[in-house]
Design a protein around this motif. Structure first.
Motif, PDB file in Angstrom:
ATOM      1  N   ILE A  37       0.812  -1.211   0.000  1.00  0.00           N
ATOM      2  CA  ILE A  37       0.000   0.000   0.000  1.00  0.00           C
ATOM      3  C   ILE A  37       0.849   1.265   0.000  1.00  0.00           C
ATOM      4  O   ILE A  37       0.573   2.212  -0.751  1.00  0.00           O
ATOM      5  N   THR A  38       1.877   1.307   0.830  1.00  0.00           N
ATOM      6  CA  THR A  38       2.677   2.539   0.962  1.00  0.00           C
ATOM      7  C   THR A  38       3.294   2.989  -0.367  1.00  0.00           C
ATOM      8  O   THR A  38       3.242   4.191  -0.684  1.00  0.00           O
ATOM      9  N   PRO A  39       3.908   2.097  -1.162  1.00  0.00           N
ATOM     10  CA  PRO A  39       4.467   2.565  -2.448  1.00  0.00           C
ATOM     11  C   PRO A  39       3.421   3.203  -3.366  1.00  0.00           C
ATOM     12  O   PRO A  39       3.698   4.213  -4.025  1.00  0.00           O
ATOM     13  N   ILE A  40       2.210   2.634  -3.406  1.00  0.00           N
ATOM     14  CA  ILE A  40       1.153   3.214  -4.246  1.00  0.00           C
ATOM     15  C   ILE A  40       0.719   4.565  -3.678  1.00  0.00           C
ATOM     16  O   ILE A  40       0.517   5.534  -4.423  1.00  0.00           O
ATOM     17  N   TYR A  41       0.590   4.626  -2.365  1.00  0.00           N
ATOM     18  CA  TYR A  41       0.190   5.878  -1.725  1.00  0.00           C
ATOM     19  C   TYR A  41       1.203   6.990  -1.985  1.00  0.00           C
ATOM     20  O   TYR A  41       0.826   8.148  -2.196  1.00  0.00           O
ATOM     21  N   GLU A  42       2.472   6.653  -1.984  1.00  0.00           N
ATOM     22  CA  GLU A  42       3.497   7.673  -2.231  1.00  0.00           C
ATOM     23  C   GLU A  42       3.362   8.260  -3.633  1.00  0.00           C
ATOM     24  O   GLU A  42       3.571   9.461  -3.844  1.00  0.00           O
ATOM     25  N   VAL A  43       3.007   7.433  -4.607  1.00  0.00           N
ATOM     26  CA  VAL A  43       2.778   7.932  -5.969  1.00  0.00           C
ATOM     27  C   VAL A  43       1.585   8.883  -5.979  1.00  0.00           C
ATOM     28  O   VAL A  43       1.632   9.970  -6.574  1.00  0.00           O
ATOM     29  N   LYS A  63       2.564  12.251  -4.355  1.00  0.00           N
ATOM     30  CA  LYS A  63       3.379  13.119  -5.214  1.00  0.00           C
ATOM     31  C   LYS A  63       2.534  13.792  -6.283  1.00  0.00           C
ATOM     32  O   LYS A  63       2.726  14.977  -6.595  1.00  0.00           O
ATOM     33  N   GLU A  64       1.588  13.037  -6.838  1.00  0.00           N
ATOM     34  CA  GLU A  64       0.726  13.614  -7.865  1.00  0.00           C
ATOM     35  C   GLU A  64      -0.174  14.701  -7.282  1.00  0.00           C
ATOM     36  O   GLU A  64      -0.434  15.716  -7.917  1.00  0.00           O
ATOM     37  N   ALA A  65      -0.649  14.487  -6.059  1.00  0.00           N
ATOM     38  CA  ALA A  65      -1.515  15.478  -5.427  1.00  0.00           C
ATOM     39  C   ALA A  65      -0.781  16.794  -5.201  1.00  0.00           C
ATOM     40  O   ALA A  65      -1.361  17.879  -5.328  1.00  0.00           O
ATOM     41  N   TRP A  66       0.510  16.725  -4.865  1.00  0.00           N
ATOM     42  CA  TRP A  66       1.292  17.949  -4.661  1.00  0.00           C
ATOM     43  C   TRP A  66       1.503  18.714  -5.965  1.00  0.00           C
ATOM     44  O   TRP A  66       1.666  19.944  -5.961  1.00  0.00           O
TER      45      TRP A  66
END
Length: 414
Positions: A367-373, A376-379
């Motif tokens: 989950i964490t690797p997908i969440y990090e993507v 980053k896109e949200a920023w």
């Protein structure tokens, strides 16, 4: 803060656990215990508050947190006031006093009350006993703690999980059980979920000698789901099965969970997943796995359902990407199937053992690797000011899992 600093009354006997600043939240249970036992023994309540004050000072020695200085001043005034009027009631010294009180509390409320009190009462009693022992260890020199005290504390530590807080179903309590646990549909669902004797043995990380109690703990040992998630989804699954089973069978007493009930829940849970597989011209995992004739198909279906619930329970923002969840389920179900039938070992037994996985492995590795993507896109959207062409939202990222390209990924995802 639940109250402003102007509401502190050094001369009052207010409920001090409600005055705890948010930065010192961990001392609130200690103060609640002090309030709870004050009528029985003021001196032990004083020792609990003194321990809370010392802990608060260690956590924030300079009182920089919001409301901390006012709270510590209030608590210090109350300690000074209580110290003048309290004295040991059971012994001559504080170390002996708190030990005597702890032993009496255990014998009266736990040793005698565990078969007569309700689960919610026992949960509160075990919490008080746990806090009392923590305070006791700071007051009493370890060399003079009595063997009886240590024995009682060990028993509390071993059994307090039976009285952990629950939502609707007190699954592991002893003594008086609520009426809901006597319903035939609940008992039948529990029996089906707790059937693990025919599953391949798994080793639990950190506690290999402790057996698994149900299929959710078995899955957690393989994939590393969190304990809180397992507890929530266990109750979720049992209640869904019980409700469906009762609607299909009507009133009456019975012992076995109906296979139709499990199949109905399976079809409803995997409706979107099956559509996703058909769109990508893939055979759904629940149909593609060939099982031996002596395999328990109902149990296998329950494992699939439980696995999806556990994935969903820790998916966080990835829940906004349903086809990504389908991809995760597809791969993890394959891994589960390999554990069940690896080395030609059927569901009905075998010696195949999966490697132990620590708690939190699924959240960390999947989950964490997908969440990090996603993060980053949200920023990159610059608070909604950036052009949509310069960043991707949930639907854009989820669209990748609508194409056959997702199956070219490594697992866990590269």
């Amino acid at each position: 803060m639940t109250r402003t600093s102007t509401m502190y009354d050094p001369n009052g006997d207010g409920v001090d656990s409600e005055l705890v600043p948010s930065s010192l939240a961990s001392i609130a249970p200690i103060l609640r215990v002090a309030n709870e036992i004050e009528r029985d023994n003021e001196r032990v309540a004083y020792l609990c508050r003194f321990h809370a004050f010392e802990k608060a000072h260690r956590m924030d020695p300079k009182s920089n947190g919001r409301g901390v200085r006012q709270f510590k001043t209030y608590l210090l005034h109350r300690l000074q006031k209580n110290d003048e009027r309290t004295k040991p009631q059971l012994a001559r010294t504080d170390p002996k006093e708190i030990q005597k009180f702890y032993q009496n509390f255990y014998e009266k409320n736990i040793k005698e009350g565990q078969y007569t009190k309700k689960p919610e009462e026992m949960a509160k009693i075990y919490q008080i006993a746990t806090v009392l022992y923590d305070v006791l260890r700071t007051v009493v020199n370890p060399n003079i703690i009595e063997a009886k005290t240590e024995e009682y504390a060990q028993d509390v530590e071993e059994n307090r999980e039976q009285y952990a807080h629950y939502n609707i179903l007190p699954l592991y309590t002893v003594g008086i059980k609520p009426a809901i646990m006597a319903l035939p549909e609940v008992k039948a669902a529990l029996q089906a979920v707790r059937k693990v004797d025919n599953l391949p043995p798994v080793r639990r990380a950190g506690d290999g000698s402790k057996p698994v109690n149900d299929i959710l703990e078995w899955l957690s040992s393989i994939f590393g789901f969190q304990k809180g998630n397992v507890a929530n989804q266990r109750e979720h699954l049992v209640l869904l099965l019980a409700n469906i089973d009762r609607r299909l069978k009507g009133s009456g007493d019975y012992e076995q969970l109906g296979s139709t009930s499990v199949k109905q829940l399976l079809d409803k849970t995997f409706k979107n997943y099956v559509s996703w597989c058909h769109y990508l011209h893939r055979t759904p995992i629940i149909d593609s796995h060939k099982v031996t004739a002596n395999a328990d198909k109902q149990q296998l279906h329950l494992l699939y359902i439980a696995l999806y619930f556990l994935i969903w329970g820790e998916a966080s923002n990835v829940r906004f990407m349903p086809e990504c969840l389908c991809y995760i389920l597809h791969n993890m179900a394959n891994e589960m199937h390999g554990t069940l039938f690896g080395n030609v070992q059927p569901v009905s037994g075998g010696t195949y053992q999966a490697a132990p996985v620590g708690e939190g492995a699924f959240l960390h590795d999947v989950i964490t690797p997908i969440y990090e993507v996603l993060r980053k896109e949200a920023w990159r959207n610059k608070n909604g000011k950036a052009s949509h062409a310069s960043w991707r939202n949930y639907d854009d990222l989820n669209e990748y899992f609508w194409s056959d390209r997702c199956f070219k990924l490594g697992w866990p995802m590269d």
